[in-house]
Design a protein around this motif. Structure first.
Motif, PDB file in Angstrom:
ATOM      1  N   ALA A 145       0.760  -0.413   0.299  1.00 40.74           N
ATOM      2  CA  ALA A 145       0.168  -0.100   0.455  1.00 40.74           C
ATOM      3  C   ALA A 145       0.852   1.496  -0.038  1.00 40.74           C
ATOM      4  O   ALA A 145       0.429   1.954  -0.731  1.00 40.74           O
ATOM      5  CB  ALA A 145      -0.854   0.307   1.231  1.00 40.74           C
ATOM      6  N   LYS A 148       2.893   1.939  -3.276  1.00 41.05           N
ATOM      7  CA  LYS A 148       1.712   2.308  -4.242  1.00 41.05           C
ATOM      8  C   LYS A 148       1.305   3.682  -4.139  1.00 41.05           C
ATOM      9  O   LYS A 148       1.956   4.952  -5.240  1.00 41.05           O
ATOM     10  CB  LYS A 148       0.656   1.140  -4.015  1.00 41.05           C
ATOM     11  CG  LYS A 148      -0.748   2.267  -5.398  1.00 41.05           C
ATOM     12  CD  LYS A 148      -1.365   1.055  -5.359  1.00 41.05           C
ATOM     13  CE  LYS A 148      -2.558   0.992  -6.693  1.00 41.05           C
ATOM     14  NZ  LYS A 148      -3.495   0.437  -6.458  1.00 41.05           N
ATOM     15  N   GLU A 171      -6.017  -8.115  -1.623  1.00 43.26           N
ATOM     16  CA  GLU A 171      -7.744  -6.729  -1.018  1.00 43.26           C
ATOM     17  C   GLU A 171      -7.089  -5.759   0.147  1.00 43.26           C
ATOM     18  O   GLU A 171      -7.406  -4.321   0.405  1.00 43.26           O
ATOM     19  CB  GLU A 171      -8.330  -8.296  -0.585  1.00 43.26           C
ATOM     20  CG  GLU A 171      -8.842  -8.420  -2.311  1.00 43.26           C
ATOM     21  CD  GLU A 171      -9.990 -10.053  -1.895  1.00 43.26           C
ATOM     22  OE1 GLU A 171     -10.001 -10.250  -0.553  1.00 43.26           O
ATOM     23  OE2 GLU A 171     -10.327 -10.551  -2.541  1.00 43.26           O
ATOM     24  N   GLU A 174      -5.098  -2.737  -0.922  1.00 41.31           N
ATOM     25  CA  GLU A 174      -5.843  -1.812  -2.095  1.00 41.31           C
ATOM     26  C   GLU A 174      -7.139  -1.368  -1.632  1.00 41.31           C
ATOM     27  O   GLU A 174      -6.790  -0.431  -1.788  1.00 41.31           O
ATOM     28  CB  GLU A 174      -6.457  -3.036  -3.244  1.00 41.31           C
ATOM     29  CG  GLU A 174      -5.799  -3.318  -4.209  1.00 41.31           C
ATOM     30  CD  GLU A 174      -5.193  -2.651  -5.067  1.00 41.31           C
ATOM     31  OE1 GLU A 174      -5.325  -0.664  -4.762  1.00 41.31           O
ATOM     32  OE2 GLU A 174      -4.270  -2.391  -5.855  1.00 41.31           O
ATOM     33  N   LYS A 175      -7.248  -2.259  -0.219  1.00 43.33           N
ATOM     34  CA  LYS A 175      -8.372  -1.134   0.972  1.00 43.33           C
ATOM     35  C   LYS A 175      -7.264   0.067   1.410  1.00 43.33           C
ATOM     36  O   LYS A 175      -8.486   0.955   1.598  1.00 43.33           O
ATOM     37  CB  LYS A 175      -8.711  -2.339   1.886  1.00 43.33           C
ATOM     38  CG  LYS A 175      -9.879  -1.705   2.622  1.00 43.33           C
ATOM     39  CD  LYS A 175     -10.664  -2.349   3.456  1.00 43.33           C
ATOM     40  CE  LYS A 175     -11.839  -2.573   4.341  1.00 43.33           C
ATOM     41  NZ  LYS A 175     -11.501  -1.444   5.351  1.00 43.33           N
ATOM     42  N   VAL A 177      -5.276   1.430   0.565  1.00 48.21           N
ATOM     43  CA  VAL A 177      -5.264   2.559  -0.741  1.00 48.21           C
ATOM     44  C   VAL A 177      -6.331   3.079  -1.141  1.00 48.21           C
ATOM     45  O   VAL A 177      -6.073   4.557  -0.686  1.00 48.21           O
ATOM     46  CB  VAL A 177      -4.254   2.079  -1.544  1.00 48.21           C
ATOM     47  CG1 VAL A 177      -4.308   3.144  -2.955  1.00 48.21           C
ATOM     48  CG2 VAL A 177      -2.650   1.725  -1.446  1.00 48.21           C
ATOM     49  N   SER A 178      -7.108   2.858  -1.102  1.00 47.58           N
ATOM     50  CA  SER A 178      -8.389   3.606  -1.701  1.00 47.58           C
ATOM     51  C   SER A 178      -9.442   4.612  -0.551  1.00 47.58           C
ATOM     52  O   SER A 178      -9.484   5.347  -0.703  1.00 47.58           O
ATOM     53  CB  SER A 178      -9.760   2.478  -1.583  1.00 47.58           C
ATOM     54  OG  SER A 178     -10.347   2.088  -0.565  1.00 47.58           O
ATOM     55  N   GLU A 179      -8.701   4.328   0.899  1.00 49.56           N
ATOM     56  CA  GLU A 179      -9.527   4.358   2.138  1.00 49.56           C
ATOM     57  C   GLU A 179      -8.555   5.588   2.482  1.00 49.56           C
ATOM     58  O   GLU A 179      -8.851   6.703   3.054  1.00 49.56           O
ATOM     59  CB  GLU A 179      -9.668   3.922   3.119  1.00 49.56           C
ATOM     60  CG  GLU A 179     -11.148   2.766   2.945  1.00 49.56           C
ATOM     61  CD  GLU A 179     -11.243   1.731   4.495  1.00 49.56           C
ATOM     62  OE1 GLU A 179      -9.823   1.669   4.639  1.00 49.56           O
ATOM     63  OE2 GLU A 179     -12.493   1.122   3.628  1.00 49.56           O
ATOM     64  N   TRP A 180      -7.489   5.720   1.925  1.00 48.46           N
ATOM     65  CA  TRP A 180      -6.049   6.571   2.352  1.00 48.46           C
ATOM     66  C   TRP A 180      -5.883   8.275   1.613  1.00 48.46           C
ATOM     67  O   TRP A 180      -6.264   8.055   0.745  1.00 48.46           O
ATOM     68  CB  TRP A 180      -4.929   6.055   1.972  1.00 48.46           C
ATOM     69  CG  TRP A 180      -3.191   7.048   2.682  1.00 48.46           C
ATOM     70  CD1 TRP A 180      -2.672   6.930   3.532  1.00 48.46           C
ATOM     71  CD2 TRP A 180      -3.057   8.194   1.954  1.00 48.46           C
ATOM     72  NE1 TRP A 180      -2.290   7.580   3.595  1.00 48.46           N
ATOM     73  CE2 TRP A 180      -2.137   8.608   2.547  1.00 48.46           C
ATOM     74  CE3 TRP A 180      -3.206   8.521   0.560  1.00 48.46           C
ATOM     75  CZ2 TRP A 180      -1.377   9.425   2.485  1.00 48.46           C
ATOM     76  CZ3 TRP A 180      -1.637   9.427  -0.146  1.00 48.46           C
ATOM     77  CH2 TRP A 180      -1.013  10.205   0.687  1.00 48.46           C
ATOM     78  N   LYS A 181      -6.707   8.848   2.532  1.00 48.09           N
ATOM     79  CA  LYS A 181      -5.763  10.296   1.998  1.00 48.09           C
ATOM     80  C   LYS A 181      -4.836  11.117   2.893  1.00 48.09           C
ATOM     81  O   LYS A 181      -5.146  11.082   3.818  1.00 48.09           O
ATOM     82  CB  LYS A 181      -7.166  10.780   2.542  1.00 48.09           C
ATOM     83  CG  LYS A 181      -8.722  10.817   1.671  1.00 48.09           C
ATOM     84  CD  LYS A 181      -9.568  11.493   1.469  1.00 48.09           C
ATOM     85  CE  LYS A 181     -10.895  11.141   0.412  1.00 48.09           C
ATOM     86  NZ  LYS A 181     -10.807   9.668   0.070  1.00 48.09           N
TER      87      LYS A 181
END
Length: 194
Positions: A145, A148, A171, A174-175, A177-181
């Motif tokens: 994560a 990426k 998974e 990727e989760k 990464v998608s929730e990270w800000k």
């Protein structure tokens, strides 16, 4: 604007002292004079300006060749002022200084703070730490994560790393990464804006 900034700095404005230091450091509006820059960074740091402290730390960390001797303890002391105030670049540098001393856990702590702000090199170093289990238990999902998120590696390398993970590990990564800000602090945003 140089003269106006010097006038403010001479009245004791710590932020103006930092800016005058940067103007001398980079030769903006005046001749480049790194000895003068160093003096202004000292004044700024003494008046508790976190960016002045950071630049003073940089001089002690090898940028002040011919002006001041490299001193890792002084570098850490001044960069910590700025890191604690929330400056991502200082947090990254502090992590490097702790890493050089062999203190992996303290390095990881500061890389995480800078990484949370979106600092690319810190995200990359977090990836390496989680991959090697350095200062933290090994975690390939988090390593992937952060790798990426750093955006320092070509997509090909990211895909290669993904292919080494199990489906659940991928998974989880990727989760994350998608929730990270990224959440840069006010000080980091101020430093980036000049």
């Amino acid at each position: 604007t140089f003269n106006a900034m010097v006038a403010l700095a001479n009245r004791g404005d710590a932020e103006a002292q930092y800016h005058v230091g940067m103007m001398y450091n980079n030769g903006i509006g005046t001749q480049q004079d790194r000895s003068q820059a160093f003096e202004w960074f000292q004044k700024s740091a003494a008046a508790n300006d976190p960016l002045g402290a950071y630049k003073l730390g940089c001089y002690y960390d090898g940028q002040g060749v011919g002006i001041v001797a490299t001193d890792p303890d002084q570098a850490l002391k001044y960069k910590l002022v700025s890191a604690k105030a929330g400056y991502a670049r200082a947090q990254h540098d502090v992590a490097l200084l702790y890493d050089r001393r062999g203190d992996s856990e303290e390095a990881l702590k500061w890389w995480r703070m800078a990484g949370d702000q979106g600092h690319p090199a810190s995200l990359f170093n977090l990836s390496r730490a989680y991959s090697a289990g350095k200062g933290t238990p090994r975690d390939l999902s988090l390593s992937y994560a952060y790798f990426k998120l750093s955006q320092l590696a070509p997509a090909k390398n990211v895909n290669e790393m993904a292919s080494l993970l199990s489906k659940p590990e991928l998974e989880r990564g990727e989760k994350f990464v998608s929730e990270w800000k990224p959440q840069p602090t006010a000080l980091t945003l101020k430093a980036l804006s000049g």
